[in-house]
Design a protein around this motif. Sequence first.
Motif: not given
Length: 428
Positions: A199-207, A230-232, A269-275
């Motif tokens: 899941v890369a650069a996605c939002r609102d995903v349900r697995l 990616s988030r949510q 600085p340090r504000s962007v999360a990978e997930a």
Amino acid sequence: MDAAGATALAAEGKDRSNMTRWSVSTHAILARTALAAVSLAFICGPTLAVQHLVAPGESWQDRAARMRPGDELILMPGKHKPGLIEILSGTPQLPITIRGVDAEHPAEIIAEREGLRIRQPRHVRIANMVITGGSVAGITLGSQAGNPESEVSDIEVRNVAIRRIGPKGQRHGVALVGLNTVTVENVRVEGWGGSGIDVAACRDVRLMHCSLKGLEEHSQLYGIRVRTGSRQVQIEHCRFDQAGSIAVCLGGASSVEDFLPAVPTGAEPRSVAEASYVNVENCFIIDAPCAVAYVSAAECAVRRNTIVRPRRSVLAILSESLDERISLGRNNIFGGNIVTWEAGDVKMYAEVSPKADTKSFSLETNLWWSPEPAEQRDKIVPTAADKPGVPVIPSGRNEGQVTQVDPKLDSKLTPTADAAQAFGAIPQ
């Protein structure tokens, strides 16, 4: 509608449907499946929606690319060619569907590089198929040209099996890129190179209800990996069986150019999360070198899962990016889980990289059990100085841990001991 009306309506859609003639004498299944046995067009407002039947071996990607909202492309039982499609756009009320006849009679796509790729999917349903042997990916949906913050993607993938992808390197069973509002349910991946589901650069995903099983001669780096902003993301009721060096990887060491939308030059600085805002619940993680990793992740929770025989570590807290804008990790949680292993399996409870920020990491109460002698468990690190054998996260928020209760897992990995009922995954 009488028979004459249905015949006239089908004739009206003939120029778009281009239906394949099919002999039902050798496929009794078609007689039992009315939707797949006839060429039926139907009016939906001003749009003529059509079912397209595709025979095994027939080229179908050009036909798929011309489909309109509400259309279905039905791959008949048998072996099919791959499908590589640039744009496929339904509507919220009339999604476009690519499917096999039904879950009991899936079509098989014999992949070359990819089994199915749709670069720009919107309002698309994919179901009832088996994909075998792609050298790059089983299914790829979306691309780096996407933007998860823009219009809704609305993608559903259900009842799909993907086998023997790769077998080495970043070769994924399912790759989701730059999408939002995605459901992946009852998807089984066996044998891959990079991630079973990436899941890369996605939002609102349900697995949901997915199964990932590693095979010999495949590198299987990750089971499910969520990364590049990616988030949510909700990961629930999934099963991981020898599913990668890290079974569940929340974050990664991605190139900053892969984030969508792009990371602002002036980001704090340090504000962007990978997930971020990823929940992992009610999953079974079996026989993984590391069960769960938080890699530059933020606000992620791993709760009520059952982890059986981790072979190196139970969890990892990592930060590997050299970019100063990428998070070192914050406000992550591991709690309510059952962790059980055999003597000698676990070398450390947690791997923590020197750069990772663990001050806000919460190790809530979990149940940890192994039949190995107490003196051996005391050697597993990290543990509290005053409580040998009890897991802790250095500098983290550590609650009391349960270490003296055998959960007595049954054949379904459900705890039968009364004292263990508040922990672990709930089977469905």
